[in-house]
Design a protein around this motif. Structure first.
Motif, mmCIF file in Angstrom:
data_model
loop_
_atom_site.group_PDB
_atom_site.id
_atom_site.type_symbol
_atom_site.label_atom_id
_atom_site.label_comp_id
_atom_site.label_asym_id
_atom_site.label_seq_id
_atom_site.Cartn_x
_atom_site.Cartn_y
_atom_site.Cartn_z
ATOM 1 N N ILE A 157 -33.335 -20.234 11.719
ATOM 2 C CA ILE A 157 -32.356 -21.314 11.930
ATOM 3 C C ILE A 157 -31.328 -21.197 10.811
ATOM 4 O O ILE A 157 -31.564 -21.611 9.681
ATOM 5 C CB ILE A 157 -33.057 -22.688 11.926
ATOM 6 C CG1 ILE A 157 -34.068 -22.762 13.084
ATOM 7 C CG2 ILE A 157 -32.046 -23.830 12.003
ATOM 8 C CD1 ILE A 157 -34.931 -24.001 13.110
ATOM 9 N N THR A 158 -30.208 -20.596 11.157
ATOM 10 C CA THR A 158 -29.189 -20.377 10.121
ATOM 11 C C THR A 158 -28.307 -21.608 9.988
ATOM 12 O O THR A 158 -28.280 -22.472 10.881
ATOM 13 C CB THR A 158 -28.284 -19.181 10.495
ATOM 14 O OG1 THR A 158 -27.599 -19.534 11.709
ATOM 15 C CG2 THR A 158 -29.081 -17.914 10.689
ATOM 16 N N LEU A 162 -27.110 -24.232 12.983
ATOM 17 C CA LEU A 162 -27.433 -25.659 12.873
ATOM 18 C C LEU A 162 -26.163 -26.513 12.843
ATOM 19 O O LEU A 162 -26.083 -27.561 13.486
ATOM 20 C CB LEU A 162 -28.279 -25.889 11.617
ATOM 21 C CG LEU A 162 -28.908 -27.278 11.468
ATOM 22 C CD1 LEU A 162 -29.681 -27.697 12.705
ATOM 23 C CD2 LEU A 162 -29.826 -27.328 10.250
ATOM 24 N N ARG A 163 -25.163 -26.016 12.147
ATOM 25 C CA ARG A 163 -23.890 -26.743 12.083
ATOM 26 C C ARG A 163 -23.307 -26.918 13.494
ATOM 27 O O ARG A 163 -22.851 -27.992 13.867
ATOM 28 C CB ARG A 163 -22.909 -25.973 11.183
ATOM 29 C CG ARG A 163 -21.619 -26.694 10.870
ATOM 30 C CD ARG A 163 -20.773 -25.856 9.932
ATOM 31 N NE ARG A 163 -21.354 -25.747 8.609
ATOM 32 C CZ ARG A 163 -21.090 -26.578 7.599
ATOM 33 N NH1 ARG A 163 -20.241 -27.558 7.773
ATOM 34 N NH2 ARG A 163 -21.644 -26.418 6.421
ATOM 35 N N ASP A 277 -23.436 -30.011 2.539
ATOM 36 C CA ASP A 277 -23.850 -28.646 2.183
ATOM 37 C C ASP A 277 -25.297 -28.385 2.590
ATOM 38 O O ASP A 277 -25.649 -27.286 2.978
ATOM 39 C CB ASP A 277 -23.695 -28.416 0.667
ATOM 40 C CG ASP A 277 -22.222 -28.380 0.290
ATOM 41 O OD1 ASP A 277 -21.395 -28.184 1.219
ATOM 42 O OD2 ASP A 277 -21.899 -28.575 -0.894
ATOM 43 N N ASP A 278 -26.108 -29.425 2.469
ATOM 44 C CA ASP A 278 -27.517 -29.278 2.836
ATOM 45 C C ASP A 278 -27.727 -29.939 4.209
ATOM 46 O O ASP A 278 -27.811 -31.165 4.320
ATOM 47 C CB ASP A 278 -28.394 -29.946 1.774
ATOM 48 C CG ASP A 278 -29.872 -29.734 2.051
ATOM 49 O OD1 ASP A 278 -30.226 -29.441 3.217
ATOM 50 O OD2 ASP A 278 -30.662 -29.880 1.111
ATOM 51 N N LEU A 283 -29.562 -34.145 8.226
ATOM 52 C CA LEU A 283 -30.362 -34.595 9.382
ATOM 53 C C LEU A 283 -31.286 -35.735 8.969
ATOM 54 O O LEU A 283 -31.392 -36.757 9.664
ATOM 55 C CB LEU A 283 -31.217 -33.438 9.926
ATOM 56 C CG LEU A 283 -30.516 -32.324 10.698
ATOM 57 C CD1 LEU A 283 -31.516 -31.224 11.059
ATOM 58 C CD2 LEU A 283 -29.854 -32.849 11.960
ATOM 59 N N ALA A 284 -31.953 -35.562 7.825
ATOM 60 C CA ALA A 284 -32.882 -36.595 7.355
ATOM 61 C C ALA A 284 -32.136 -37.887 7.083
ATOM 62 O O ALA A 284 -32.609 -38.983 7.412
ATOM 63 C CB ALA A 284 -33.600 -36.115 6.099
ATOM 64 N N ASP A 285 -30.980 -37.752 6.506
ATOM 65 C CA ASP A 285 -30.183 -38.931 6.170
ATOM 66 C C ASP A 285 -29.850 -39.725 7.442
ATOM 67 O O ASP A 285 -29.979 -40.944 7.485
ATOM 68 C CB ASP A 285 -28.892 -38.459 5.483
ATOM 69 C CG ASP A 285 -28.161 -39.601 4.828
ATOM 70 O OD1 ASP A 285 -28.808 -40.361 4.096
ATOM 71 O OD2 ASP A 285 -26.939 -39.742 5.082
ATOM 72 N N TYR A 286 -29.452 -39.010 8.495
ATOM 73 C CA TYR A 286 -29.091 -39.693 9.738
ATOM 74 C C TYR A 286 -30.322 -40.219 10.481
ATOM 75 O O TYR A 286 -30.396 -41.400 10.832
ATOM 76 C CB TYR A 286 -28.293 -38.751 10.656
ATOM 77 C CG TYR A 286 -28.012 -39.405 11.998
ATOM 78 C CD1 TYR A 286 -27.030 -40.386 12.112
ATOM 79 C CD2 TYR A 286 -28.751 -39.077 13.126
ATOM 80 C CE1 TYR A 286 -26.793 -41.019 13.319
ATOM 81 C CE2 TYR A 286 -28.520 -39.710 14.333
ATOM 82 C CZ TYR A 286 -27.541 -40.681 14.424
ATOM 83 O OH TYR A 286 -27.320 -41.315 15.615
#
Lengths: 379, 265
Positions: A157-158, A162-163, A277-278, A283-286
């Motif tokens: 998963i690059t 993912l972006r 950047d991360d 994803l975790a934040d959302y």
């Protein structure tokens, strides 16, 4: 409505498509759509995410008694029922991801582990959203999920993949939000049932197809007026695909759902992922912190969640609130009593109804819903 | 103007004819296997008492469990709304209705105009309904009308802990075998049933005036134990089974008047 019909026709053949794709070597990842599983990760791995969210069929409830005690959450118990009834969608996954939000959902994972050959990934979802420790725990879960998906598919998963997937998912959320907000109109251009069906479709359709159709639907709806009638806010633990009884009863009583909130069965669409950047951190934040903006019924606190729901009730000018509970999903019963009192204090008529998907309850549900609509119509 | 309200419940069918601001006739019969036949029979009976037939009725509203299959009804309205209107007509100060029928029970909060504010219903479990008392009366080989007066004679009601009708029956039989008196057992049975209803009322919130309706309202034991539990006087209509049909008749009158005014009739 053209797009809705196109989607319905497409969905009839979607399971066959998925079977074909699987035969061609694609991996299928099933998950419980409670809003904590970032499907962007699955798409970015090259696998196909499939929300396992069926319900409303009493046969599945009865079948589940072969595996579970009778006194257990209707929705959660149904999941192993659909698998045992050999529902094709439930036989597809190579991996099932279960975000462990409470003991009912956790049991879905246990059933898959105990009774099927399918591999299970439990994604821990702590309750204390505001603590750093909880956030780190969920974030670590996403890193482990990423590794698991890479192992399953053999693809890495690059960041670029993912972006791209986050962009597409953000687009999906934006379109659903746009369509949902059209229901603020006095004459909502889309029925509550069609809207929830759109959500349910989004859990297992091809995403490019879905986005294209949401775009065209959004255009169609902007030129349309629907029916005027009592406006209902439907809230609960689970709104499963196929469990549309309440929508039908409301429609036959002249009312409709103009906004809804469920833990399982609706894609959180109130916000968007902020690219940073991360990307795993984003994803975790959302998914963990910001999604609705408060993560779930009832994290981090019932009081905050109630305030958010009551704001939605006001924004969508609802005339009444229906709390739709699954039998034996006790945590939601407890919150329902509290929320009902808050709603009534703010002047919103409130009723709680409970289901175990049994057709024998149809008449009593009809009586409750009709009486509720009668009572709000005279106010 | 003559209007009819018909309430086809699970155990009994009730009808009321209303006209010139008065209740002109009422009737109650057991609900038979054939609901349409029952509806026709109760309508025939309520009309016969004042010498009129269904053809003389200007408008009718059906309610209750069989409401959707009453063939001659002009409109159907749920029993929740109908009870509210019927009780408000008889007791304008009523704010809470406790209705205990043959196969369900409900608590309804109403406003000063007789409109429903909120309600709660139990129709999934026989405990908390008239059916519970029928089963218990059979255990003691008594008529249903006999158990209430015996229950209020109890000095030390037994504690019945089972919340299911079937298990409660077993528990009562076992207590009988241990020599507890009939009065204390019946007192305990009534208290257990009342506690179920009152917990529903407390969950919903209740305020005075409280009116008890439905067939079980004829049971003096239930009324007494409810009053003890909520520490409030409970009103019971002279005929507590008729409030749903009466409300349906009042709503029929309102609907017919509306249609006359709008020129639909």
């Amino acid at each position: 409505m053209g797009t809705i019909n196109t989607l319905s026709t497409y969905l009839e053949g979607r399971v066959s498509d998925l079977l074909r794709l699987k035969k061609e070597g694609k991996k299928v990842v099933g998950y419980v759509p409670g809003g904590f599983m970032p499907e962007e990760l699955v798409w970015a791995s090259g696998a196909i995410p499939v929300g396992l969210n069926k319900g409303g069929n009493y046969e599945a409830v009865l079948k589940s008694t072969e595996f579970l005690p009778r006194f257990f959450d209707t929705f959660s118990r149904s999941q192993i029922g659909y698998w045992a009834l050999e529902d094709p969608l439930y036989r597809l996954p190579d991996l099932v991801v279960v975000p462990s939000t409470d003991k009912s959902i956790e049991t879905i994972a246990s059933c898959w582990e105990l009774w099927t050959e399918t591999k299970v990934f439990k994604l821990g979802v702590p309750h204390n959203v505001e603590s750093d420790h909880a956030f780190k725990y969920y974030l670590e879960g996403l890193h482990l999920l990423k590794e698991e998906l890479e192992k399953l598919t053999g693809n890495s998963i690059t960041e670029a993949k993912l972006r791209k997937e986050i962009d597409l998912s953000n687009r999906m959320r934006l379109l659903l939000r746009k369509i949902s907000q059209m229901r603020k109109s006095e004459r909502p251009p889309i029925s509550g049932k069609d809207f929830i069906k759109l959500n349910h479709a989004s859990f297992y359709t091809d995403r490019d197809f879905m986005l294209k159709n949401l775009e065209s639907l959004s255009k169609e709806l902007s030129e349309k007026d629907g029916k005027k009638g009592p406006r209902i806010f439907l809230i609960g633990s689970s709104m499963a695909e196929g469990d549309y009884k309440v929508y039908d009863l409301l429609e036959s009583a002249g009312a409709d759902v103009v906004v809804e909130d469920f833990s399982e069965g609706i894609r959180p669409y109130w916000g968007e992922i902020e690219i940073s950047d991360d990307l795993i951190l984003a994803l975790a934040d959302y998914y963990f912190k910001k999604r609705t903006p408060l993560p779930a019924l009832f994290r981090p606190s019932t009081e905050e969640r109630s305030a958010f729901l009551l704001k939605l009730a006001k924004d969508f000018s609802v005339n009444g609130i229906i709390w739709y509970s699954m039998l034996y999903r006790e945590s939601y019963d407890i919150e329902g009593v509290y929320f009902g009192r808050q709603a009534e204090k703010k002047g919103f008529p409130f009723i709680k109804i409970v289901t175990d998907y049994n057709p024998a309850e149809n008449f009593s549900l009809q009586t409750r819903i009709s009486a509720f609509i009668e009572s709000i119509t005279v106010r | 103007m003559l209007v009819l309200g018909i309430d086809v419940g699970a155990a009994t069918a009730k009808a009321a004819i209303y006209g010139n601001g008065k209740i002109l006739s009422t009737a109650i019969i057991p609900t038979g296997f054939d609901i349409i036949k029952t509806a026709n029979e109760v309508t025939l009976l309520v009309g016969k008492r004042i010498g009129c037939s269904i053809d003389d009725i200007d408008f009718s509203v059906s309610t209750g469990y069989g409401r959707n299959i009453v063939p001659f009804a002009n409109k159907t309205i749920t029993e929740i709304t109908c009870h509210a209107k019927g009780v408000h007509f008889l007791f304008p100060e009523a704010r809470t209705i406790i209705d205990i029928g043959g196969q369900d029970s409900k608590v309804i909060r109403i406003d000063k105009s007789g409109n429903v504010i909120s309600f709660s219903m139990n129709d999934k479990c026989a405990a908390g309904t008239g059916r519970f008392f029928e089963v218990m009366a059979r255990v003691f080989d008594l008529e249903i009308s006999e158990i209430g007066p015996l229950a209020i004679q109890s000095k030390d009601p037994c504690q019945i802990s089972s919340t299911c009708t079937v298990f409660a029956e077993t528990e009562v039989i076992s207590l009988l075998a241990r020599g507890r008196s009939r009065e204390d057992l019946l007192g305990g049975i009534h208290k257990a049933m009342v506690l179920r209803i009152i917990s529903m009322a407390k969950m919903l919130g209740y305020e005075k005036q409280v009116v008890l309706t439905g067939g079980v309202a004829k049971n003096v034991g239930v009324k007494k134990f409810i009053e003890e539990e909520i520490k409030m006087k409970v009103m019971v209509p002279e005929e507590p089974q008729i409030t749903g049909a009466l409300g349906a008749a009042l709503l029929a009158e309102a609907e017919f008047s509306k249609q006359l005014t709008s020129g639909e009739k």
